[in-house]
Design an enzyme around this catalytic site. Structure first.
Site, PDB file in Angstrom:
ATOM      1  N   ARG A   1      31.589   0.407 -20.537  1.00  0.00           N
ATOM      2  CA  ARG A   1      31.467  -0.865 -19.569  1.00  0.00           C
ATOM      3  C   ARG A   1      32.811  -1.459 -19.810  1.00  0.00           C
ATOM      4  O   ARG A   1      32.901  -1.716 -21.024  1.00  0.00           O
ATOM      5  CB  ARG A   1      30.393  -1.526 -19.754  1.00  0.00           C
TER       6      ARG A   1
ATOM      7  N   ARG B   1      16.251  -8.450 -11.586  1.00  0.00           N
ATOM      8  CA  ARG B   1      15.807  -8.250 -12.824  1.00  0.00           C
ATOM      9  C   ARG B   1      16.096  -9.305 -13.774  1.00  0.00           C
ATOM     10  O   ARG B   1      15.351  -9.442 -14.927  1.00  0.00           O
ATOM     11  CB  ARG B   1      16.772  -6.943 -13.466  1.00  0.00           C
TER      12      ARG B   1
ATOM     13  N   GLU C   1      23.638   4.024  -8.018  1.00  0.00           N
ATOM     14  CA  GLU C   1      22.613   3.028  -8.400  1.00  0.00           C
ATOM     15  C   GLU C   1      22.440   1.989  -7.246  1.00  0.00           C
ATOM     16  O   GLU C   1      21.897   1.008  -7.389  1.00  0.00           O
ATOM     17  CB  GLU C   1      23.462   1.963  -9.487  1.00  0.00           C
TER      18      GLU C   1
ATOM     19  N   ASN D   1      19.352   0.680 -14.044  1.00  0.00           N
ATOM     20  CA  ASN D   1      19.163  -0.642 -14.148  1.00  0.00           C
ATOM     21  C   ASN D   1      19.489  -1.443 -12.653  1.00  0.00           C
ATOM     22  O   ASN D   1      18.685  -2.079 -12.242  1.00  0.00           O
ATOM     23  CB  ASN D   1      20.366  -1.291 -14.898  1.00  0.00           C
ATOM     24  N   ASP D   2      20.413  -1.067 -11.794  1.00  0.00           N
ATOM     25  CA  ASP D   2      20.709  -1.519 -10.655  1.00  0.00           C
ATOM     26  C   ASP D   2      19.739  -0.600  -9.830  1.00  0.00           C
ATOM     27  O   ASP D   2      19.589  -1.223  -8.467  1.00  0.00           O
ATOM     28  CB  ASP D   2      22.027  -1.450 -10.327  1.00  0.00           C
TER      29      ASP D   2
ATOM     30  N   ARG E   1      34.065   3.553 -16.951  1.00  0.00           N
ATOM     31  CA  ARG E   1      33.563   3.060 -15.784  1.00  0.00           C
ATOM     32  C   ARG E   1      34.658   1.734 -15.189  1.00  0.00           C
ATOM     33  O   ARG E   1      34.843   0.804 -16.034  1.00  0.00           O
ATOM     34  CB  ARG E   1      32.262   2.335 -15.796  1.00  0.00           C
TER      35      ARG E   1
END
Lengths: 578, 88
Positions: free
Chosen positions: A301, A467, A433, A456-457, A337
């Site tokens: 990330r 979230r 995602e 997550n997304d 990413r």
């Protein structure tokens, strides 16, 4: 003695003294001054405004020289400057110093807190959003006043448990791991970035306690159980002894598991190889990734380059960070990413009413091509020295992928003409995602070199649940049947088109989901390094055939709760102490 | 001289940051005291902070007032701006 319950987001037991973090990370050394000190305090305040304005201008210059479309960003700085120069605000703070003998810091903090309350209780969501600007303002001015001591969390002299209303990712990143035993916050949810960072840094943490910061005073003894989400205030001797014992037991067990499983390959009982990699946020973690048993970095990330620097990173900053990772990983793969900014991560446009559906991630980068090129150049240059892949976040349409690929081709041409080396065959993949990407995975599979499922997304967008919103957090489950179908769809499209598909969301590191995912066909997992040993252990305990049966049965179920209960039961059968 | 005029907020995003900043910039160029009312709230037109506290939703009506030598020009300029903030 009182027990509070929140969301346990990073396991571990901590026992220690509370350090209550005040107003946005800056400790106020003194609240009141002597009457004869008043003129001096007013002077300090006036100077601080000038210094703060200078800092804002400097940051503004820095940012605008690097990005093309700066209208919104420039405006934020202009407004901060206008606020700093606002006479009424200035006068009201001076009045507090004069009439109440507040120190400059305390007067600033009090006045701005009152302002924040005004904005929050106005009932207008847009105004409530402006509180971010006020916090920034407070940050600028208090920094100018308190000077060197400003990052109080970085100057702790003994181990503490940090108690705060909330911690931003940049504050969490800067926590001194040697001194912070755990942290607990009023706000936040399980998959907020602060929580993810806590797990990565292996600092026990409990969030979503609602009002712990108001119930604790600095120095109070606390027990924090990061797994159960319990926080015990001023525990009695019996409770303390019980937790001390538990803490010792956990430390021993944890060390055992790690030592055993890190070195073993991730292979199921019937011989299927499962690739297990690590998610990292900053270069410093790369050093330990292979020690944890990862075969590579499945997700690097990069937005934390922003948080750590507090400003837009240039090509050199990007490149230096990537090289550090690549050097530690050698031939092992590193998936970088591109910037996933916007929404909850480094909000760029504060006028957005719905940032999660707004200009973020790949959309933001395609809008700011000069900034995007810098990152792409850095990634390509780093690819010359290792095994690097590029991954694009939040891709929702094929045109975003195509536009980015064109841009990458252009960057390649540029580098070629400069005689700079890079991997000509560098693989370009996308995060799956959002529902559209999963549903159209077959088309994406023809134009992307690989997929990585970002649960997550994906869960958030599929179930329409924020979230980080404590009131609906219980609806957010990765094992929801709808999400499982999208995952299955993606895996099948990838398989049909010969495209590798991994998963890097939190679900991949959840021991209860391993059998399910392997059974659905997932062969590449990437997770927080601390989770690797436990996941490998389960992988080695299952048979692919058995996993397939578990997956088939789970995918027939109609509710998330049924699936979760079923998986928990099956995992207990596989590994009784897991 | 005291002048007051009502005007609906022309920007479809209401009284957002950029509009406030430009408005205050213009307001500060005049000598007159300038105020802006929206529903029951009143703000000093030269204070970005107070302007931020107005609930300026799109289409809401603002009452812009000025008192002083250049009051007429001030109100005219500011009303013109609010009616069409993007034109400038």
């Amino acid at each position: 003695m009182r027990t509070l319950k929140g969301s346990g987001v990073s396991p571990g037991i901590a026992i220690g003294a509370a350090f209550v973090q005040e107003s946005e990370g800056t400790r106020i050394p003194r609240k009141f001054c002597m009457p004869e000190e008043v003129p001096g305090e007013i002077e300090r305040f006036n100077e601080a405004i000038v210094v703060a304005a200078g800092e804002v201008k400097r940051l503004h210059r820095n940012v605008t020289s690097k990005l093309d479309e700066t209208a919104e960003l420039a405006d934020i700085f202009h407004v901060h400057l206008s606020l700093l120069e606002d006479r009424k605000l200035h006068d009201s703070i001076v009045t507090l110093i004069k009439n109440k003998n507040f120190t400059a810091e305390y007067a600033v903090s009090q006045r701005l807190s009152r302002l924040v309350k005004q904005l929050e209780t106005s009932g207008d969501p847009y105004l409530a959003d402006r509180t971010k600007d006020i916090y920034d303002l407070e940050h600028w001015v208090l920094n100018a006043l308190v000077g060197e001591e400003r990052e109080s969390l970085q100057h702790l002299t003994e181990p503490v448990i940090v108690v705060a209303h909330d911690l931003t990712p940049s504050q969490t990143v800067r926590l001194d791991r040697e001194r912070v035993l755990a942290f607990v916050t009023d706000a936040g949810g399980r998959t907020s970035h602060t929580a993810i960072l806590a797990r990565t840094l292996a600092i026990p943490a409990v969030v979503g306690l609602r009002n712990v910061s108001r119930q604790v005073s600095g120095g109070d003894t606390l027990i924090v159980d990061g797994a159960s989400g319990e926080v015990i205030l001023s525990p009695d001797e019996t409770t303390l002894n019980e937790y001390r014992r538990l803490s010792r037991e956990q430390a021993d067990y944890g060390a055992q598991v790690n030592r055993q499983y890190c070195v073993l390959p991730g292979v199921t009982r019937d011989g299927d190889s499962i690739d297990i990699q690590a998610n990292i946020e900053f270069p410093g973690e790369a050093m330990n990734v292979l020690d944890y048993g990862a075969s590579g970095v499945g997700l690097y990330r990069t937005e934390f380059l922003y948080h750590a620097a507090g400003t837009v990173p240039d090509e050199k900053a990007h490149f230096d960070a990537y090289m550090e990772v690549v050097q530690h990983l050698g031939d092992a793969p590193v998936t970088i990413r591109t910037l996933d900014l916007g929404a909850d991560k480094f909000p760029v446009d504060t006028d957005e009413h719905n940032p999660f559906l707004g200009c973020r991630s790949i959309r933001l980068m395609l809008r700011d091509k000069p900034a995007f090129r810098k990152q792409l150049r850095a990634i390509l240059r780093a690819s010359e020295f290792g095994n690097v892949r590029v991954m694009l976040p939040l891709v929702t349409t094929l045109s975003e992928l195509r536009e980015t690929k064109e841009l990458i081709e252009d960057v390649k041409r540029q580098l070629r003409s400069e005689g700079v080396g890079f991997d000509e065959q560098i693989k370009i993949g996308i995060m799956i995602e959002v529902p559209s990407a999963a549903i159209l995975a077959d088309k994406f599979a023809k134009e992307a070199d690989f997929f990585s499922i970002g649960t997550n997304d994906l869960v958030q967008y599929t179930l329409a649940v924020d979230r980080d919103n404590e009131s609906v957090a219980h609806l957010y489950t990765a094992t929801d049947p709808a999400v499982l179908r999208l995952i299955r769809m993606t895996l099948e499209a990838a398989r049909a088109n010969g495209v590798p598909c991994g998963m890097c969301g939190e679900m991949a590191g959840d021991t209860n989901c391993v059998a399910l995912l392997v059974g659905m066909g997932l062969r590449e997992f990437s997770m927080a390094p601390k989770s690797i040993a436990a996941v490998k252990r389960i992988v080695r305990a299952i048979s692919t055939e058995g996993a397939r049966r578990i997956a088939d049965e789970a995918c027939e179920m109609a509710t998330a709760d049924e699936v979760a209960a079923f998986l928990a039961e099956k995992t207990r059968e596989i590994l009784p102490q897991a | 001289m005291r002048v007051e005029k009502q005007v609906p907020i022309g920007d479809k995003r209401g009284l957002h940051l950029r509009v406030i900043r430009s408005f205050v910039e213009r307001a500060q160029s005049f000598d007159s005291k300038i105020w802006v009312e929206c529903q029951t709230a009143k703000a000093d037109g030269k204070s970005p902070l107070e302007m931020m506290l107005l609930k300026g939703s799109p289409g809401a009506k603002l009452r812009i007032g000025a008192e002083g030598q250049d009051a007429e020009k001030a109100v005219e300029t500011l009303v013109g701006y609010i009616t069409n903030p993007d034109a400038s």
